[in-house]
Design a protein around this motif. Structure first.
Motif, PDB file in Angstrom:
ATOM      1  N   ASP A  60       1.041  -1.340  -0.010  1.00  0.00           N
ATOM      2  CA  ASP A  60       0.010   0.141   0.087  1.00  0.00           C
ATOM      3  C   ASP A  60       0.940   1.158   0.041  1.00  0.00           C
ATOM      4  OD1 ASP A  60      -2.344  -1.517   0.068  1.00  0.00           O
ATOM      5  OD2 ASP A  60      -2.439  -1.474   2.104  1.00  0.00           O
ATOM      6  N   ALA A  61       2.213   1.251   0.031  1.00  0.00           N
ATOM      7  CA  ALA A  61       3.089   2.201  -0.022  1.00  0.00           C
ATOM      8  C   ALA A  61       2.693   3.353  -1.072  1.00  0.00           C
ATOM      9  CB  ALA A  61       4.549   1.845  -0.122  1.00  0.00           C
ATOM     10  N   SER A  62       2.410   2.980  -2.463  1.00  0.00           N
ATOM     11  CA  SER A  62       2.212   3.960  -3.430  1.00  0.00           C
ATOM     12  C   SER A  62       1.130   4.847  -3.131  1.00  0.00           C
ATOM     13  CB  SER A  62       2.126   3.388  -4.698  1.00  0.00           C
ATOM     14  OG  SER A  62       3.345   2.834  -5.193  1.00  0.00           O
ATOM     15  N   SER A  63       0.001   3.905  -2.548  1.00  0.00           N
ATOM     16  CA  SER A  63      -1.510   4.606  -2.522  1.00  0.00           C
ATOM     17  C   SER A  63      -1.046   5.603  -1.093  1.00  0.00           C
ATOM     18  CB  SER A  63      -2.459   3.573  -2.138  1.00  0.00           C
ATOM     19  OG  SER A  63      -2.792   2.563  -2.976  1.00  0.00           O
ATOM     20  N   ALA A  64      -0.573   5.034  -0.291  1.00  0.00           N
ATOM     21  CA  ALA A  64      -0.356   6.084   0.926  1.00  0.00           C
ATOM     22  C   ALA A  64       0.530   7.448   0.564  1.00  0.00           C
ATOM     23  CB  ALA A  64       0.501   5.325   2.222  1.00  0.00           C
ATOM     24  N   ALA A  65       1.707   7.174  -0.393  1.00  0.00           N
ATOM     25  CA  ALA A  65       2.403   8.425  -0.874  1.00  0.00           C
ATOM     26  C   ALA A  65       1.355   9.087  -1.595  1.00  0.00           C
ATOM     27  CB  ALA A  65       3.606   7.849  -1.592  1.00  0.00           C
ATOM     28  N   GLY A  66       0.419   8.446  -2.457  1.00  0.00           N
ATOM     29  CA  GLY A  66      -0.373   9.516  -3.182  1.00  0.00           C
ATOM     30  C   GLY A  66      -1.315  10.157  -2.360  1.00  0.00           C
ATOM     31  N   PHE A  67      -1.711   9.593  -1.259  1.00  0.00           N
ATOM     32  CA  PHE A  67      -2.858  10.309  -0.549  1.00  0.00           C
ATOM     33  C   PHE A  67      -1.791  11.386   0.141  1.00  0.00           C
ATOM     34  CE2 PHE A  67      -4.840  10.798   3.615  1.00  0.00           C
ATOM     35  CZ  PHE A  67      -5.999  11.182   3.309  1.00  0.00           C
ATOM     36  N   ALA A  68      -0.608  11.147   0.571  1.00  0.00           N
ATOM     37  CA  ALA A  68      -0.079  12.311   1.006  1.00  0.00           C
ATOM     38  C   ALA A  68       0.348  13.378   0.170  1.00  0.00           C
ATOM     39  CB  ALA A  68       1.526  11.741   1.811  1.00  0.00           C
ATOM     40  N   SER A  69       0.692  13.140  -1.080  1.00  0.00           N
ATOM     41  CA  SER A  69       0.689  14.043  -2.074  1.00  0.00           C
ATOM     42  C   SER A  69      -0.719  14.698  -2.242  1.00  0.00           C
ATOM     43  CB  SER A  69       1.069  13.447  -3.390  1.00  0.00           C
ATOM     44  OG  SER A  69       2.428  12.620  -3.220  1.00  0.00           O
ATOM     45  N   MET A  70      -1.687  14.291  -2.301  1.00  0.00           N
ATOM     46  CA  MET A  70      -2.882  14.785  -2.494  1.00  0.00           C
ATOM     47  C   MET A  70      -3.380  15.760  -1.317  1.00  0.00           C
ATOM     48  SD  MET A  70      -5.005  11.559  -3.587  1.00  0.00           S
ATOM     49  CE  MET A  70      -4.655  10.292  -4.915  1.00  0.00           C
ATOM     50  N   LEU A  71      -2.851  15.280  -0.099  1.00  0.00           N
ATOM     51  CA  LEU A  71      -3.054  16.258   1.050  1.00  0.00           C
ATOM     52  C   LEU A  71      -2.193  17.539   0.773  1.00  0.00           C
ATOM     53  CD1 LEU A  71      -3.458  14.076   4.114  1.00  0.00           C
ATOM     54  CD2 LEU A  71      -5.293  14.763   2.839  1.00  0.00           C
ATOM     55  N   ALA A  72      -0.916  17.170   0.164  1.00  0.00           N
ATOM     56  CA  ALA A  72       0.113  18.479  -0.014  1.00  0.00           C
ATOM     57  C   ALA A  72      -0.540  19.412  -1.074  1.00  0.00           C
ATOM     58  CB  ALA A  72       1.358  18.000  -0.350  1.00  0.00           C
ATOM     59  N   ARG A  73      -1.254  19.008  -2.007  1.00  0.00           N
ATOM     60  CA  ARG A  73      -1.865  19.628  -3.077  1.00  0.00           C
ATOM     61  C   ARG A  73      -2.954  20.519  -2.360  1.00  0.00           C
ATOM     62  NH1 ARG A  73      -3.851  22.491  -5.956  1.00  0.00           N
ATOM     63  NH2 ARG A  73      -4.303  22.213  -8.138  1.00  0.00           N
ATOM     64  N   ARG A  74      -3.695  19.839  -1.407  1.00  0.00           N
ATOM     65  CA  ARG A  74      -4.792  20.632  -0.987  1.00  0.00           C
ATOM     66  C   ARG A  74      -4.511  21.601   0.215  1.00  0.00           C
ATOM     67  NH1 ARG A  74      -9.213  21.654  -3.425  1.00  0.00           N
ATOM     68  NH2 ARG A  74     -10.280  22.040  -1.401  1.00  0.00           N
ATOM     69  N   VAL A  75      -3.621  21.473   0.934  1.00  0.00           N
ATOM     70  CA  VAL A  75      -3.050  22.093   2.196  1.00  0.00           C
ATOM     71  C   VAL A  75      -2.295  23.174   1.719  1.00  0.00           C
ATOM     72  CG1 VAL A  75      -1.972  22.181   4.035  1.00  0.00           C
ATOM     73  CG2 VAL A  75      -3.354  20.424   3.701  1.00  0.00           C
ATOM     74  N   GLY A  76      -1.518  23.199   0.685  1.00  0.00           N
ATOM     75  CA  GLY A  76      -0.282  24.278   0.604  1.00  0.00           C
ATOM     76  C   GLY A  76      -0.695  25.190  -0.510  1.00  0.00           C
ATOM     77  N   PRO A  77      -0.312  26.059  -0.672  1.00  0.00           N
ATOM     78  CA  PRO A  77      -0.515  27.218  -1.816  1.00  0.00           C
ATOM     79  C   PRO A  77      -0.127  26.462  -3.076  1.00  0.00           C
ATOM     80  CG  PRO A  77       0.402  28.202   0.012  1.00  0.00           C
ATOM     81  CD  PRO A  77       0.550  27.039   0.312  1.00  0.00           C
ATOM     82  N   ALA A  78      -0.518  26.840  -4.272  1.00  0.00           N
ATOM     83  CA  ALA A  78      -0.122  26.372  -5.618  1.00  0.00           C
ATOM     84  C   ALA A  78       1.367  26.001  -5.865  1.00  0.00           C
ATOM     85  CB  ALA A  78      -1.204  26.877  -6.463  1.00  0.00           C
ATOM     86  N   ASP A  79       1.826  27.333  -5.245  1.00  0.00           N
ATOM     87  CA  ASP A  79       3.394  27.420  -5.714  1.00  0.00           C
ATOM     88  C   ASP A  79       4.310  27.103  -4.544  1.00  0.00           C
ATOM     89  OD1 ASP A  79       2.437  29.537  -4.370  1.00  0.00           O
ATOM     90  OD2 ASP A  79       3.487  31.204  -5.822  1.00  0.00           O
ATOM     91  N   ALA A  80       3.690  26.563  -3.464  1.00  0.00           N
ATOM     92  CA  ALA A  80       4.606  26.593  -2.438  1.00  0.00           C
ATOM     93  C   ALA A  80       5.586  25.348  -2.631  1.00  0.00           C
ATOM     94  CB  ALA A  80       3.741  26.257  -1.118  1.00  0.00           C
ATOM     95  N   THR A  81       6.764  25.197  -1.921  1.00  0.00           N
ATOM     96  CA  THR A  81       7.509  24.101  -1.978  1.00  0.00           C
ATOM     97  C   THR A  81       7.352  23.091  -1.156  1.00  0.00           C
ATOM     98  OG1 THR A  81       9.496  25.802  -2.363  1.00  0.00           O
ATOM     99  CG2 THR A  81       9.839  23.540  -1.719  1.00  0.00           C
ATOM    100  N   ILE A  82       7.347  21.927  -1.662  1.00  0.00           N
ATOM    101  CA  ILE A  82       7.104  20.634  -1.085  1.00  0.00           C
ATOM    102  C   ILE A  82       8.493  19.945  -0.675  1.00  0.00           C
ATOM    103  CG2 ILE A  82       5.861  18.497  -1.006  1.00  0.00           C
ATOM    104  CD1 ILE A  82       3.980  19.349  -3.047  1.00  0.00           C
ATOM    105  N   MET A  83       8.797  19.704   0.618  1.00  0.00           N
ATOM    106  CA  MET A  83       9.966  19.017   1.115  1.00  0.00           C
ATOM    107  C   MET A  83       9.569  17.603   1.282  1.00  0.00           C
ATOM    108  SD  MET A  83      12.623  21.038   1.075  1.00  0.00           S
ATOM    109  CE  MET A  83      13.572  19.940   2.072  1.00  0.00           C
TER     110      MET A  83
END
Length: 279
Positions: A60-83
């Motif tokens: 389930d690693a890819s799905s969990a990483a995908g969910f984390a990426s989706m949350l990052a997309r929703r939470v952060g500004p559109a041009d914000a850096t993702i570390m």
């Protein structure tokens, strides 16, 4: 006449001030675009907090990483850096993050800064410094299994850093057991098959998402979701899980062969090339 307007002016100023407080409060919550989840979160995912995403199984690693990426997309500004911080073993064994998969989720890979650390202790030390930096939009901290360094004290350190800087920290754990944590929310993510579109075209990314814990709020909801890349929101898959599945009841999930709904896949590991010996 001026005296008669003074109470009205004061009332308008008071209403404006109250509205400003409401806007400030709502700015601390990121709506996920799903009515059931937003209601369970009392408005949305809290910004400037530590949130935990767990993949109980390595598959389930890819799905969990995908969910984390989706949350990052929703939470952060559109041009914000993702570390995105990872362990060296994960990078070597599972491969790097897949840029086309990020694009399919609506994330520009140019926003992503990846840090690879040699061990969990080094990763957590660097993560604490990264989360303290207010110029970072979102920090994803990826750890595999249950390292001893990841204890309650370590998560408290990350939670305090997130609250002080306003950076949203996502603790991504793969093949891990649930342990005591200071995270504001804890999510368990499982893989689920995507439903095909017309003419058997590959369907949207699908996830089985469960809200295991929410500090100071209700938990226990479980949803079968699709990711709408164009609107960057979550929605129910074929109407499943609109209000969350009650605890103890297994939702009806399509567990057939998954189609290629894009998640953050890892580059397949390649066989090492033979080394040449010195002549």
């Amino acid at each position: 006449m001026a005296e008669s307007l003074s109470p009205l002016t004061a009332l308008r100023q008071r209403i404006a001030a109250m509205a400003g407080v409401q806007v400030a409060e709502s700015a601390n919550l990121a709506s996920l675009g799903h009515a059931g989840i937003d209601a369970r979160l009392e408005g949305g995912l809290a910004r400037g907090q530590l949130h935990e995403v767990i993949a109980g199984e390595a598959d389930d690693a890819s799905s969990a990483a995908g969910f984390a990426s989706m949350l990052a997309r929703r939470v952060g500004p559109a041009d914000a850096t993702i570390m995105w911080l990872r362990e060296g073993d994960a990078q070597r064994g599972g491969g790097g993050l897949y840029a086309p998969g990020l694009v399919d989720l609506g994330i520009d890979p140019a926003r992503l800064v990846i840090g690879v650390l040699p061990d969990p202790l080094s990763l957590l030390r660097v993560a604490a410094e990264v989360v303290r930096c207010p110029d970072v939009g979102v920090a994803v901290i990826e750890l595999w299994k249950s390292p001893r360094a990841l204890d309650l004290t370590a998560t408290r350190r990350l939670a305090v850093a997130a609250e002080s800087s306003g950076v949203t920290a996502l603790l991504l754990r793969v093949a891990a057991e649930e342990t005591p944590s200071a995270a504001h929310t804890r999510w368990r993510v499982r893989s689920v098959a995507a439903l095909p579109l017309e003419a058997d075209a590959p369907g949207h990314t699908a996830l089985d998402v469960e809200l295991v814990r929410q500090r100071g709020g209700r938990a226990g909801g479980r949803w079968i979701l699709e990711w709408d890349r164009d609107q960057a929101i979550f929605r129910d898959q074929a109407g499943i899980g609109q209000t969350g599945t009650p605890p103890g009841i297994e939702p009806q999930i399509n567990r057939g062969a998954a189609l290629s709904g894009a998640v953050v896949s890892a580059v397949p590991r390649q066989s090492p090339r033979p080394r040449r010996r010195a002549g």
